[in-house]
Design an enzyme around this catalytic site. Structure first.
Site, PDB file in Angstrom:
ATOM      1  N   HIS A  61       9.468  52.957  -2.793  1.00  0.00           N
ATOM      2  CA  HIS A  61       8.405  53.869  -2.842  1.00  0.00           C
ATOM      3  C   HIS A  61       8.185  54.708  -1.577  1.00  0.00           C
ATOM      4  CE1 HIS A  61       8.189  51.750  -6.554  1.00  0.00           C
ATOM      5  NE2 HIS A  61       7.972  50.373  -6.084  1.00  0.00           N
TER       6      HIS A  61
ATOM      7  N   GLU B 234       2.141  48.522  -2.324  1.00  0.00           N
ATOM      8  CA  GLU B 234       3.729  48.174  -2.015  1.00  0.00           C
ATOM      9  C   GLU B 234       4.363  48.900  -1.245  1.00  0.00           C
ATOM     10  OE1 GLU B 234       7.794  47.616  -4.892  1.00  0.00           O
ATOM     11  OE2 GLU B 234       5.690  48.315  -5.885  1.00  0.00           O
TER      12      GLU B 234
ATOM     13  N   HIS C  38      11.264  45.495  -2.472  1.00  0.00           N
ATOM     14  CA  HIS C  38      10.141  45.580  -3.211  1.00  0.00           C
ATOM     15  C   HIS C  38       9.226  44.659  -3.389  1.00  0.00           C
ATOM     16  CE1 HIS C  38      11.469  49.472  -5.060  1.00  0.00           C
ATOM     17  NE2 HIS C  38      12.886  49.052  -4.855  1.00  0.00           N
TER      18      HIS C  38
ATOM     19  N   GLU D 125      12.734  41.678  -4.624  1.00  0.00           N
ATOM     20  CA  GLU D 125      11.401  41.490  -5.053  1.00  0.00           C
ATOM     21  C   GLU D 125      10.672  40.197  -4.643  1.00  0.00           C
ATOM     22  OE1 GLU D 125       9.542  43.598  -7.065  1.00  0.00           O
ATOM     23  OE2 GLU D 125      11.264  44.941  -7.719  1.00  0.00           O
TER      24      GLU D 125
END
Length: 304
Positions: free
Chosen positions: A94, A131, A186, A268
């Site tokens: 992101h 995040e 992430h 993740e």
């Protein structure tokens, strides 16, 4: 919960088989969590009012100075070490400013097997730690650790862009760098009670501009080594809701993996929507452990 935003350390100067790494993943300890439903979007969409992309750092955060995308390679002379001559691309998931560019990030791009949104805003903890800030912080820490071993490290972005990069460009950066390994960092946004990290591996995909046939095995090796070291270093358990408690999940719908021509995985690190995981993800000391676990896994893979 209060944020622990101690800065990453100042930048300064045992191989595992896949089976051994997977055995390490089975160790039990306190967990963390997650998995994206789009290219790193996190499971659930951000809750209304959550600050999922603010360019303003949380109070007290003192991150490393950003480098521009064009200068995101290692800028200083690197020490000689076991990873000298190897190139690693780190892809911070992101962008803190994505939320201000929803039209641009919703534009669809070609991922070889179809079309998908350029990027997403990512998720956040209940009290607003984004995040996108987490991924940049961990990526800085990971860069420092890998450079200390002599690796040439490049980030796909360092938060300096107005949005993105799009998922196809993220893959292209790793490809053009001829990276020996690419890791996309992430955290997930799933339901309360869903905990535990997992590593996403590319499925064998062929269609359009996507062909992962040459990287499936090497990516699986990279991912297994990262998972094994991550559980050892962080004390976190594999996901209790994705990957059958192996810490590994294979997907064919992520453009960042489908378009890669070099070994690549997504990590993740935890579920931002679970309070226990959020307590880990907002801790600078735990983020350092997460970066160390990834660095050790990457190093193990590159050493063979």
């Amino acid at each position: 919960m209060p944020y622990d935003d101690s800065p990453p350390p100042t930048r300064r100067a045992r191989p595992l088989t896949v089976a051994a790494a997977l055995a390490a993943v089975s160790l039990t300890a306190a967990g963390c969590g997650g998995g994206p439903q789009s290219d790193g979007a996190g499971g659930a969409p951000p809750r209304p009012g959550a600050d999922t992309g603010s360019p303003t750092a949380p109070a007290g955060e003192r991150p490393e100075p950003s480098k521009t995308a064009s200068a995101s390679d290692s800028a200083e002379p690197l020490p000689q070490g076991p990873l000298t001559g190897r190139t690693v691309v780190i892809d911070p998931g992101h962008n803190p400013r994505n939320r201000d560019h929803t039209r641009e990030i919703n534009e669809k791009v070609d991922i070889g097997t179809g079309r998908k949104e350029c990027d997403t805003t990512g998720t956040s903890t209940d009290d607003g730690y984004p995040e996108a800030r987490f991924t940049l912080d961990v990526s800085h820490r990971l860069r420092t650790l890998l450079e200390a071993e002599g690796a040439r490290v490049r980030l796909t972005h360092d938060g300096e862009r107005p949005f993105g990069p799009c998922i196809d460009e993220r893959a292209r950066i790793g490809n053009e760098a001829k990276a020996d390994a690419v890791v996309s960092v992430h955290a997930d946004g799933s339901a309360v009670g869903n905990r535990g990290f997992h590593v996403i591996l590319p499925a064998e995909v062929k269609g359009g501009g996507a062909d992962t046939s040459k990287i499936v095995r090497s990516s699986a090796d990279l991912g297994a080594r990262i998972a094994g070291h991550f559980v050892r270093t962080t004390g976190s358990q594999p996901s209790n809701y994705i990957g059958g408690k192996t810490g590994l999940d294979t997907r064919n719908d992520l453009g960042g993996l489908n378009l890669s021509t070099v070994p690549k995985v997504f990590v993740e690190c935890g579920n931002m929507r679970d309070p226990k995981d959020a307590a880990l993800l907002t801790s600078a000391s735990w983020r350092q452990k997460a970066a160390q676990g990834m660095a050790d896994g990457i190093s193990s893979y590159l050493k063979g």
